[in-house]
Design an enzyme around this catalytic site. Structure first.
Site, PDB file in Angstrom:
ATOM      1  N   HIS A 168       0.794  -1.232   0.000  1.00 31.32           N
ATOM      2  CA  HIS A 168       0.000   0.000   0.000  1.00 31.32           C
ATOM      3  C   HIS A 168       0.821   1.275   0.000  1.00 31.32           C
ATOM      4  CE1 HIS A 168       1.082   0.016   4.223  1.00 31.32           C
ATOM      5  NE2 HIS A 168       0.646   1.250   4.295  1.00 31.32           N
TER       6      HIS A 168
HETATM    7  N1  UDP Z   1      -3.470  -4.846   9.145  1.00 31.85           N
HETATM    8  C1  UDP Z   1      -4.714  -5.411   9.385  1.00 31.85           C
HETATM    9  N2  UDP Z   1      -5.451  -5.840   8.304  1.00 31.85           N
HETATM   10  C2  UDP Z   1      -4.996  -5.752   7.022  1.00 31.85           C
HETATM   11  C3  UDP Z   1      -3.714  -5.186   6.800  1.00 31.85           C
HETATM   12  C4  UDP Z   1      -2.981  -4.741   7.891  1.00 31.85           C
HETATM   13  O1  UDP Z   1      -5.160  -5.538  10.534  1.00 31.85           O
HETATM   14  O2  UDP Z   1      -5.720  -6.156   6.099  1.00 31.85           O
HETATM   15  C5  UDP Z   1      -2.685  -4.374  10.309  1.00 31.85           C
HETATM   16  C6  UDP Z   1      -1.313  -4.977  10.391  1.00 31.85           C
HETATM   17  O3  UDP Z   1      -1.354  -6.212  11.067  1.00 31.85           O
HETATM   18  C7  UDP Z   1      -0.556  -3.893  11.163  1.00 31.85           C
HETATM   19  C8  UDP Z   1      -1.187  -2.626  10.676  1.00 31.85           C
HETATM   20  O4  UDP Z   1      -2.459  -2.997  10.134  1.00 31.85           O
HETATM   21  O5  UDP Z   1      -0.781  -4.023  12.547  1.00 31.85           O
HETATM   22  C9  UDP Z   1      -0.317  -2.034   9.624  1.00 31.85           C
HETATM   23  O6  UDP Z   1      -0.974  -1.049   8.973  1.00 31.85           O
HETATM   24  P1  UDP Z   1      -0.571  -0.562   7.519  1.00 31.85           P
HETATM   25  O7  UDP Z   1       0.188  -1.621   6.822  1.00 31.85           O
HETATM   26  O8  UDP Z   1      -1.813  -0.032   6.904  1.00 31.85           O
HETATM   27  O9  UDP Z   1       0.328   0.719   7.822  1.00 31.85           O
HETATM   28  P2  UDP Z   1       1.878   0.926   8.104  1.00 31.85           P
HETATM   29  O10 UDP Z   1       2.255   0.060   9.262  1.00 31.85           O
HETATM   30  O11 UDP Z   1       2.621   0.621   6.855  1.00 31.85           O
HETATM   31  O12 UDP Z   1       1.981   2.377   8.447  1.00 31.85           O
END
Ligand code: UDP
Length: 340
Positions: free
Chosen positions: A195
């Site tokens: 993403h």
């Molecule tokens: N996550 C979730 N469902 C999904 C994808 C991600 O619960 O379908 C959780 C994942 O386990 C983690 C968090 O969302 O705890 C990460 O968010 P994301 O990847 O959107 O953002 P980033 O960490 O890259 O800022």
């Protein structure tokens, strides 16, 4: 004491879940609305029993500057009225930076959870948000020693505390609630999420990632972020299992049961380590450099050759050292520093 947590995006709900439990009194949430789909927002509040936000600003789905500006405008009004003793911001989103800027101009102490992370890539909107937020924060809660060193290199040493990672607290607390998603899962599968803007905004990059994923010999399960789904019209995804974003309890199940993880997510990189899963990072660099240093992850960018060749070696990755991200008590330490 009055403490306000500002959240807006999925990873912030997951981080705030731990902090809200550690500071149950005199603490409420403001939701900026940056993530608004039910499966990107509501499900986390419901399942994880995160206190319902006192305010929801409803600001989502607009470009970077408009979003930041509108969040700032709305927040200023609320913070002037509420007069909190401390504002807590999380991670590196527009909501983080907007909250920090507004609070700093009102001379309200700011606590930044997940301070000091750096990719050293200023093309990432998240990197700008981190740098700005760290430079106006009063309490900086760093998850790793590398984060402390980054802050020191920028001249920030006051108010800095090494507490570990609140996402580890969250994983430990909710692990017993994991459950399978409502889709048929193959016996063996790899978990993938994509993403980051650097991958989704460039259709050629996204095409080459998906082409490489399709060439892999094993089953890939991909819970799709809405931003990525929007870009997939002209991309061949045949053979891959694309599913809607899953709730956190289902994500824990996928992490526990997958063979390895391929991702550009910040949070998921650490979670794959929490679950002892080898990791391919679909980015040019990572803020979580200890995963590379201890050889449980490879950076494969969006390069099909790298993705395929490192995928072949993926199961060889992994003597997982303990406690890279603390002891699972980061949120209690944060509560102690904020509330005294
Ligand atoms: N996550 C979730 N469902 C999904 C994808 C991600 O619960 O379908 C959780 C994942 O386990 C983690 C968090 O969302 O705890 C990460 O968010 P994301 O990847 O959107 O953002 P980033 O960490 O890259 O800022």
């Amino acid at each position: 004491m009055k403490i306000i947590s500002i959240v807006g995006a999925r990873p912030q709900f997951i981080k705030a879940a731990a902090v809200a439990r550690a500071i149950p009194e005199g603490h409420f949430l403001i939701h900026t609305g940056q993530h608004y789909d039910a499966n990107m927002s509501d499900i986390f509040f419901e399942e994880m029993e995160i206190p319902k936000p006192k305010y929801n600003l409803g600001i989502g789905g607009c470009p970077q500057a408009a979003m930041t500006g509108r969040i700032m405008e709305a927040l200023e009004e609320i913070l002037v009225q509420e007069k909190p003793d401390t504002v807590i911001v999380y991670g590196d989103t527009n909501s983080t930076m907007a909250g920090a800027l507004v609070a700093s101009k009102l001379h309200t102490p700011i606590a930044h959870v997940e301070a000091g992370l750096r990719s050293f890539n200023r093309k990432m909107p998240e990197e700008i948000n981190r740098v700005v937020t760290d430079h106006v924060s009063n309490l900086l809660f760093a998850p790793t020693q590398a984060a402390i060193d980054n802050l020191k290199n920028e001249g920030i040493t006051k108010g800095v505390h090494l507490v570990g990672d609140v996402m580890y607290d969250t994983t430990l607390f909710y692990k017993k609630k994991m459950r399978p998603p409502k889709v048929k899962l193959p016996k063996e599968f790899y978990l993938c999420t994509i993403h980051r803007q650097e991958n989704t905004d460039d259709i050629e990059k996204l095409k080459s990632i998906f082409a490489a994923l399709r060439e892999l010999p094993d089953q890939i399960i991909l819970p799709l972020h809405p931003r990525t789904r929007k870009m997939l019209q002209n991309i061949d995804t045949q053979g891959l299992t694309l599913i809607e974003p899953v709730g956190y309890f289902e994500m824990l199940y996928l992490l526990e049961n997958c063979k390895a993880v391929l991702t550009d997510s910040g949070g998921l990189q650490k979670e794959s380590y929490f679950f002892g899963k080898p990791l391919l990072i679909l980015r040019e660099e990572t803020e979580w450099i200890e995963l590379i240093q201890c050889k449980v992850a490879h950076i494969v960018r969006n390069d099909p050759i790298d993705i395929q060749s490192k995928f072949k070696q993926i199961q060889a990755l992994g003597r997982f050292p303990a406690n890279l991200y603390g002891q699972g008590n980061a949120s209690n330490l944060i509560a102690k520093y904020i509330c005294g």
